[in-house]
Design an enzyme around this catalytic site. Structure first.
Site, PDB file in Angstrom:
ATOM      1  N   GLU A  65       0.878  -1.181   0.000  1.00 54.07           N
ATOM      2  CA  GLU A  65       0.000   0.000   0.000  1.00 54.07           C
ATOM      3  C   GLU A  65       0.903   1.215   0.000  1.00 54.07           C
ATOM      4  O   GLU A  65       1.014   1.932   1.008  1.00 54.07           O
ATOM      5  CB  GLU A  65      -0.975   0.026   1.181  1.00 54.07           C
ATOM      6  CG  GLU A  65      -2.022   1.144   0.973  1.00 54.07           C
ATOM      7  CD  GLU A  65      -2.970   1.362   2.121  1.00 54.07           C
ATOM      8  OE1 GLU A  65      -3.443   0.381   2.727  1.00 54.07           O
ATOM      9  OE2 GLU A  65      -3.234   2.549   2.405  1.00 54.07           O
ATOM     10  N   HIS A  73       2.137   4.603  -2.028  1.00 51.74           N
ATOM     11  CA  HIS A  73       1.523   5.513  -2.993  1.00 51.74           C
ATOM     12  C   HIS A  73       2.509   6.472  -3.636  1.00 51.74           C
ATOM     13  O   HIS A  73       3.533   6.812  -3.058  1.00 51.74           O
ATOM     14  CB  HIS A  73       0.439   6.332  -2.301  1.00 51.74           C
ATOM     15  CG  HIS A  73      -0.557   5.505  -1.560  1.00 51.74           C
ATOM     16  ND1 HIS A  73      -1.381   4.604  -2.184  1.00 51.74           N
ATOM     17  CD2 HIS A  73      -0.851   5.422  -0.245  1.00 51.74           C
ATOM     18  CE1 HIS A  73      -2.153   4.014  -1.278  1.00 51.74           C
ATOM     19  NE2 HIS A  73      -1.840   4.482  -0.091  1.00 51.74           N
ATOM     20  N   HIS A 107      -9.009   0.591  -1.359  1.00 50.96           N
ATOM     21  CA  HIS A 107      -8.312   1.586  -0.538  1.00 50.96           C
ATOM     22  C   HIS A 107      -9.300   2.633  -0.041  1.00 50.96           C
ATOM     23  O   HIS A 107     -10.255   2.966  -0.738  1.00 50.96           O
ATOM     24  CB  HIS A 107      -7.199   2.245  -1.367  1.00 50.96           C
ATOM     25  CG  HIS A 107      -6.356   3.193  -0.590  1.00 50.96           C
ATOM     26  ND1 HIS A 107      -6.699   4.516  -0.405  1.00 50.96           N
ATOM     27  CD2 HIS A 107      -5.190   2.997   0.077  1.00 50.96           C
ATOM     28  CE1 HIS A 107      -5.769   5.093   0.332  1.00 50.96           C
ATOM     29  NE2 HIS A 107      -4.843   4.201   0.652  1.00 50.96           N
ATOM     30  N   ASP A 155       2.082   2.009   3.892  1.00 51.95           N
ATOM     31  CA  ASP A 155       1.265   3.186   3.578  1.00 51.95           C
ATOM     32  C   ASP A 155       2.138   4.425   3.402  1.00 51.95           C
ATOM     33  O   ASP A 155       1.735   5.536   3.741  1.00 51.95           O
ATOM     34  CB  ASP A 155       0.172   3.454   4.637  1.00 51.95           C
ATOM     35  CG  ASP A 155      -1.074   4.117   4.024  1.00 51.95           C
ATOM     36  OD1 ASP A 155      -1.034   4.484   2.840  1.00 51.95           O
ATOM     37  OD2 ASP A 155      -2.078   4.268   4.741  1.00 51.95           O
TER      38      ASP A 155
HETATM   39  C1  GRE Z   1      -3.743   6.798   2.807  1.00 48.74           C
HETATM   40  O1  GRE Z   1      -3.488   6.638   1.625  1.00 48.74           O
HETATM   41  O2  GRE Z   1      -3.921   5.825   3.525  1.00 48.74           O
HETATM   42  C2  GRE Z   1      -3.843   8.184   3.376  1.00 48.74           C
HETATM   43  C3  GRE Z   1      -4.268   9.232   2.576  1.00 48.74           C
HETATM   44  C4  GRE Z   1      -4.344  10.510   3.111  1.00 48.74           C
HETATM   45  C5  GRE Z   1      -4.017  10.736   4.438  1.00 48.74           C
HETATM   46  C6  GRE Z   1      -3.597   9.695   5.230  1.00 48.74           C
HETATM   47  C7  GRE Z   1      -3.515   8.420   4.719  1.00 48.74           C
HETATM   48  O3  GRE Z   1      -4.604   9.001   1.303  1.00 48.74           O
HETATM   49  O4  GRE Z   1      -3.113   7.398   5.503  1.00 48.74           O
HETATM   50 ZN    ZN Z   2      -3.001   4.315   1.685  1.00 50.02          ZN
END
Ligand code: GRE
Ligand code: ZN
Length: 326
Positions: free
Chosen positions: A8, A10, A164, A287
């Site tokens: 996970e 990004h 997600h 994350d």
């Molecule tokens: C996530 O992708 O889990 C996320 C966000 C924005 C803020 C915090 C977060 O997209 O953990």
């Molecule tokens: Zn995330």
């Protein structure tokens, strides 16, 4: 543990970067935006320093799911996926890709998933919750009948689907009014995503397509802890469940879901998840860039589970599910 796989994790492109603003304090934006736009420099150093061999990358949130214009959603998903394919191609030893999908148009989403898996070599999809479709103030969930053909494609491609989180729309969020601190990862992300997952389970989707595998982050968005009660409330009444699915919800959680540790580095929660799903259905994740690699990796490397389970959760479950190296 060396050789970890994290999924996970990004990145953003310029078109989607601002979607990640506003969750964290403003004075962190320079750092966060830099982390989101970087793929090959700082990120690889973090991976090297903390035993992560491979990250499966996904676009930030809500990105495509927040674009109510169907054609725009289709175009931007294609652009983001092409960008990701090029980024992965520069370091195929360290990165893999998840497809962003224009769920606003189920047929186009199925075609894009097929393109991403068969032509770009992606290992699945990562979709940021419900989609706004045609009008900004709409929330369309994927248990609805118009998605059944899409799900048939997911099953046929054997492509795991990472569900997600995203925030509820303001019109859906009365319960959070006056308490904006509850939005995002604190609480609303988990609530929103858990309900979406329960809708998928109860809809009968997994009776029709038993091969579908959904991935949930954040140690299952609370579901491992709550699923028994979902199935067993008021059981003295012997009332059959009032949903189309044929089986108990927990059975779908155990057979059609994988769970990652993203952003939830808590031993007690991991143990509960192992008790509910078993160590074959849990996968390490961080994350990044919303959570730090060092915190997640250090916790996981030391968590008091067997070394055999650490190996499965840290690496081999992902190798098997995503057919890595085949
Ligand atoms: C996530 O992708 O889990 C996320 C966000 C924005 C803020 C915090 C977060 O997209 O953990
Ligand atoms: Zn995330």
């Amino acid at each position: 543990m060396d050789g970890k796989i994290a999924l996970e994790e990004h990145f953003a492109i310029q078109d989607t970067l601002s979607d990640s603003a506003g969750y964290l304090p403003p004075d962190t934006w320079e750092e966060l935006s830099g982390r989101l736009l970087d793929i090959h420099d700082r990120r690889v150093r973090e991976m090297d320093a903390h035993g992560i061999e491979i990250m499966i990358l996904s676009l930030n949130a809500p990105a495509i799911q927040g674009i109510h214009d169907r054609a725009e959603a289709v175009a931007l998903a294609g652009k983001a996926n092409d960008f990701l394919a090029e980024a992965v191609a520069k370091r195929p030893d360290r990165f893999l890709g998840f497809a962003a999908l224009p769920m606003q148009d189920p047929g186009a989403a199925a075609r894009e998933l097929e393109r991403c898996v068969t032509e770009l070599g992606f290992v699945g999809a990562n979709v940021n919750g419900f989609s706004q479709v045609d009008e900004p103030d709409t929330a369309v969930y994927y248990d609805l009948p118009q998605y059944r053909d899409f799900w048939a494609t997911v099953e046929a491609l054997d492509a795991p689907f990472y569900l997600h989180p995203r925030n509820p729309l303001p019109s859906m969020a009365q319960i959070y009014e006056g308490h904006p601190w509850l939005l995002g990862p604190t609480w609303a992300f988990g609530q929103e995503t858990a309900v979406h997952a329960l809708r998928l389970m109860a809809s009968g989707l997994f009776d029709e397509h038993p091969g579908i595998q959904i991935v949930l982050g954040h140690m299952g968005e609370g579901l491992p802890f709550s699923i028994w009660r979902c199935d067993n409330r008021n059981s003295w009444t012997n009332a059959p469940p009032a949903y189309p699915a044929k089986r108990k919800l927990a059975e779908y959680l155990q057979e059609n879901f994988y769970i990652t540790t993203s952003g939830n580095f808590r031993t007690q929660s991991l143990v509960d998840t192992m008790l509910e799903l078993g160590s074959d259905r849990i996968m390490f994740s961080v994350d990044w860039p919303f959570e730090n690699v060092d915190g997640g990796a250090k916790w996981f490397d030391e968590v008091t589970i067997s070394e055999a389970d650490r190996r499965k959760i840290g690496r081999t479950n992902a190798v098997r599910l995503f057919k890595i190296g085949e």
